[in-house]
Design an enzyme around this catalytic site. Sequence first.
Site, mmCIF file in Angstrom:
data_model
loop_
_atom_site.group_PDB
_atom_site.id
_atom_site.type_symbol
_atom_site.label_atom_id
_atom_site.label_comp_id
_atom_site.label_asym_id
_atom_site.label_seq_id
_atom_site.Cartn_x
_atom_site.Cartn_y
_atom_site.Cartn_z
ATOM 1 N N CYS A 148 0.750 -1.193 0.071
ATOM 2 C CA CYS A 148 0.040 -0.014 0.004
ATOM 3 C C CYS A 148 0.821 1.059 0.101
ATOM 4 O O CYS A 148 1.721 1.294 0.725
ATOM 5 C CB CYS A 148 -0.761 -0.044 1.236
ATOM 6 S SG CYS A 148 -1.818 1.505 1.479
ATOM 7 N N TYR B 36 -5.614 6.571 -8.541
ATOM 8 C CA TYR B 36 -6.869 6.069 -8.103
ATOM 9 C C TYR B 36 -7.979 6.546 -8.948
ATOM 10 O O TYR B 36 -9.060 5.849 -9.130
ATOM 11 C CB TYR B 36 -6.980 5.922 -6.671
ATOM 12 C CG TYR B 36 -5.877 4.924 -5.729
ATOM 13 C CD1 TYR B 36 -6.419 3.794 -5.353
ATOM 14 C CD2 TYR B 36 -4.770 5.333 -5.545
ATOM 15 C CE1 TYR B 36 -5.646 2.785 -4.810
ATOM 16 C CE2 TYR B 36 -4.113 4.645 -4.601
ATOM 17 C CZ TYR B 36 -4.249 3.289 -4.386
ATOM 18 O OH TYR B 36 -3.508 2.457 -3.651
HETATM 19 N N1 LIG Z 1 -6.368 8.061 3.643
HETATM 20 C C1 LIG Z 1 -5.675 6.809 4.022
HETATM 21 C C2 LIG Z 1 -5.886 6.110 2.847
HETATM 22 C C3 LIG Z 1 -5.514 4.579 3.204
HETATM 23 C C4 LIG Z 1 -5.872 3.573 2.253
HETATM 24 O O1 LIG Z 1 -6.940 3.612 1.541
HETATM 25 N N2 LIG Z 1 -5.291 2.235 2.231
HETATM 26 C C5 LIG Z 1 -5.973 0.946 1.355
HETATM 27 C C6 LIG Z 1 -4.543 0.305 0.868
HETATM 28 S S1 LIG Z 1 -3.646 1.136 -0.439
HETATM 29 C C7 LIG Z 1 -6.690 0.282 2.215
HETATM 30 O O2 LIG Z 1 -6.190 -0.276 3.318
HETATM 31 N N3 LIG Z 1 -7.707 0.093 1.704
HETATM 32 C C8 LIG Z 1 -8.688 -0.971 2.063
HETATM 33 C C9 LIG Z 1 -9.974 -0.925 1.528
HETATM 34 O O3 LIG Z 1 -10.338 0.196 0.628
HETATM 35 O O4 LIG Z 1 -11.098 -1.897 1.576
HETATM 36 C C10 LIG Z 1 -4.376 7.172 4.316
HETATM 37 O O5 LIG Z 1 -3.754 7.773 3.635
HETATM 38 O O6 LIG Z 1 -4.026 6.285 5.445
#
Ligand SMILES: N[C@@H](CCC(=O)N[C@@H](CS)C(=O)NCC(=O)O)C(=O)O
Length: 315
Positions: free
Chosen positions: A54, A184
């Site tokens: 990530c 994204y």
């Molecule tokens: N705004 C958050 C975004 C974190 C994020 O979107 N992480 C993704 C992985 S790249 C995630 O865990 N996604 C899980 C999901 O959307 O179900 C940050 O910067 O910490």
Amino acid sequence: MAPEGHRFTIGAAETRDGAFVRQESRFRNWVTTDGSSGFAVAAGRYHLYVARACPWAHRTIIGRMLMGLQDAISISYVDPIRDDRGWVFTGDGRYEDPINGFEFLSQAYTAVEPGFGDRVTVPVLWDRAHETIVNNESSEILRMLSTVFAPLASHPVELYPAALAGQIDELNARIYEHVNNGVYQAGFATSQRVYEHAVLELFAMLDELDLRLLNTRFLLGSQPLESDWRLFTTLIRFDAVYQIHFKCSIRKITEYPNLWPYLRDLYQWPGVADTVSFSEIRDHYYRTHVEINPHGIVAVMPALELDAPHHRQRI
Ligand SMILES: N[C@@H](CCC(=O)N[C@@H](CS)C(=O)NCC(=O)O)C(=O)O
């Protein structure tokens, strides 16, 4: 088995009018020097839950490494493949949670908020003393690592010098909108118009950054700062994933005269290459987003000579 009784937002990304809508991070507490927030800075008290795949979590992995906070803040990694149960600790030694013994990252969220039903994301900064989530917003965790945690660091570096704070904030905001989140916006768009707009904005910003890097080794001078590392985690994934999987198709990073050697410069910075796992990155994107890659075929790693000399010390 996934924990029962709770439903989480998993699967396809949420879109509105064809555009991907990123969820606001839910937990926004700060670790402080005086402990007035309830979270006092202390060695051994905090833990990071991350995915090497990530880009947001990668910021915090890099921050912890650059500062030398490995002994002060423990870390564990989830499996790169996220299925309909969300992020998983498979318990095979590589992807384990020695702190709480969780099998799913969702257990951290429901431990804190039993009815939590939104997306379960990495990174998570966990407080072992109060058994709670301090913060799950990567930009804030990264900022804490380089400021509040600096007294615990074995080789602290300044990533957010006060004199450059305004410029860093401004650059971070534009890089976030058009690059970090821009890829994204392109990849998860469900309308041609929204997709094309995102791609054009993304490449306009990359072109601008490439030009900027003609005369400066890093974005704001001779040392890499917060903005550089936040840009790095997107650039390093670009040719292997975003260019293909998210259809960011105008150019590759390797085609940019300045961005490409700049990316190698950051990659070759001491300790950084060890934070990059192309196999986890590729496995994660190509095999998790089944809505845009239904057969889960993982694109073969492109030829990327990241160890080639960058010659940017001269600038
Ligand atoms: N705004 C958050 C975004 C974190 C994020 O979107 N992480 C993704 C992985 S790249 C995630 O865990 N996604 C899980 C999901 O959307 O179900 C940050 O910067 O910490």
